[in-house]
Design an enzyme around this catalytic site. Structure first.
Site, short mmCIF file in Angstrom:
data_model
loop_
_atom_site.label_atom_id
_atom_site.label_comp_id
_atom_site.label_asym_id
_atom_site.label_seq_id
_atom_site.Cartn_x
_atom_site.Cartn_y
_atom_site.Cartn_z
N THR A 2 0.79 -1.25 0.00
CA THR A 2 0.00 0.00 0.00
C THR A 2 0.82 1.31 0.00
OG1 THR A 2 -1.72 -1.20 1.20
CG2 THR A 2 -1.93 1.18 1.20
N ARG A 8 -11.34 -10.59 -2.70
CA ARG A 8 -11.10 -10.05 -1.35
C ARG A 8 -10.88 -8.53 -1.44
NH1 ARG A 8 -6.64 -6.95 0.96
NH2 ARG A 8 -6.40 -7.50 3.14
N ASP A 46 -8.72 -3.15 3.67
CA ASP A 46 -9.12 -1.96 4.43
C ASP A 46 -9.14 -0.69 3.60
OD1 ASP A 46 -6.16 -2.51 4.44
OD2 ASP A 46 -6.15 -0.44 5.13
N THR A 100 -1.52 1.53 6.39
CA THR A 100 -0.92 0.41 5.65
C THR A 100 -0.78 -0.76 6.62
OG1 THR A 100 1.12 -0.40 4.63
CG2 THR A 100 1.34 1.50 6.05
N GLY A 101 -0.73 -1.97 6.09
CA GLY A 101 -0.56 -3.13 6.96
C GLY A 101 -1.65 -4.17 6.73
N GLY A 133 -4.84 -5.65 6.31
CA GLY A 133 -6.15 -5.07 6.05
C GLY A 133 -7.26 -5.60 6.95
N1 GLY Z 1 -3.50 -2.82 3.67
C1 GLY Z 1 -3.72 -3.34 2.39
C2 GLY Z 1 -4.57 -4.52 2.34
O1 GLY Z 1 -4.61 -5.29 3.29
O2 GLY Z 1 -5.22 -4.72 1.36
#
Ligand code: GLY
Ligand code: GLY
Length: 297
Positions: free
Chosen positions: A165, A193, A196, A216-217, A219
């Site tokens: 991200t 899928r 977040d 970021t991280g 989701g």
């Molecule tokens: N943070 C990006 C995702 O999990 O899609």
């Protein structure tokens, strides 16, 4: 007149050593692209789009070209933009062939009565406004394939692996705050899928009265705690932006055992950046001075 400020991130997780130099150069180029807009008196919205476009085009980041691959080795991208002046927002999810997802999110925000669009309907808006399309072949990079292969062996992200991200948060000379976040999502995700990123309050949030955040991280963890909005909730309670950033990530760790990172700004231009992963690459420009980082301080 407010003094403009911008901060960008190029994602959390391990960030393999082979990507460190390209990531640091990339966020520097991105933050400068946003700063040029702000310095000329441009809007925070234009600045965050300019900054994120640079990262969407850079193959060393998980957004646009270079996005992470799904279980089928395809690309599905999500993005979110938010305007802190009026709490306007636009989001798109599951995009397969739009070159700059953040531009499409902005069209959803500015040109439709809706906030989030997916699939065929999102593609129609891209066509309506002549946004550039791109093939899956051009979106898939050698780095993304390599990361997919590493993921296939481990099937989990960790300290030495993965990247994720991109995002930007800016404050312009009119005192407006905007945030933009764009992603290919996590490598190996199921087809269909959604993470977040396109969810308001999770992938980002902007409110001129409180501040702006891009996350970021992991989701599935970020969305459970509404990470971006959580930072602003703490700030609304009087907590300084850096402390609020760390506290929100701490809550996510304790409550859902989730890892991630975020960048944040308050209306006075104070900056926050924090992460609970091994690395998160970021860059900021404040008072014309550029700062960058990737390691835990
Ligand atoms: N943070 C990006 C995702 O999990 O899609
Ligand atoms: N509350 C239903 C909808 O707006 O979709």
């Amino acid at each position: 007149m407010v003094k403009p400020v911008i901060i960008v991130h190029g994602g959390a997780w391990g960030i393999p050593d082979r990507l460190v130099e390209a990531n640091l150069n990339g966020v520097e180029e991105s933050v400068k692209a946003g700063w040029i807009v702000l310095e000329a008196g441009g809007s925070a919205l234009d600045a965050v789009v300019a900054a994120v476009n640079v990262l969407e085009d850079d193959p060393s980041f998980d957004a646009g070209i270079g996005s992470g691959l799904t279980e089928d080795r395809t690309i599905e991208m999500d993005s979110l933009i938010m305007d802190g002046a009026k709490l306007d927002a636009g989001a798109v999810a599951g995009l397969k062939d739009v070159r700059y997802p953040i531009r499409l999110a902005r069209k959803v925000m500015e040109e439709t009565p809706h906030v989030m669009m997916i699939g065929e309907g999102a593609s129609r808006i891209a066509d309506e406004f002549g946004l550039e399309r791109i093939t899956q072949e051009k979106l898939v990079t050698g780095e993304a394939v390599r990361e997919f292969e590493e993921w296939s062996e481990k099937a989990v992200f960790g300290d030495s692996f993965g990247h994720d991200t991109v995002g930007a948060v800016a404050l312009d000379s009119d005192g407006n705050i905007a945030t933009a976040t764009s992603t290919g999502g996590v490598t190996g995700k199921r087809v269909g899928r959604i993470g977040d990123v396109p969810l308001i309050g999770s992938g980002g949030y902007a409110d001129n009265k409180v501040g702006g955040v891009s996350t970021t991280g992991h989701g599935e963890s970020i969305m459970k705690v509404n990470l971006a909005k959580l930072v602003l909730t703490y700030m609304n309670m009087g907590m300084p932006v850096q402390e609020a950033s760390e506290k929100a990530l701490g809550y996510m760790k304790v409550r859902v055992n989730g890892q991630g990172g975020l960048i944040a700004l308050d209306p006075d231009g104070n900056i926050g950046h924090a992460f609970t992963t091994k690395r998160m690459v970021w860059a900021s420009i404040k008072d014309g001075k550029i700062e960058t980082g990737i390691e835990t301080s």
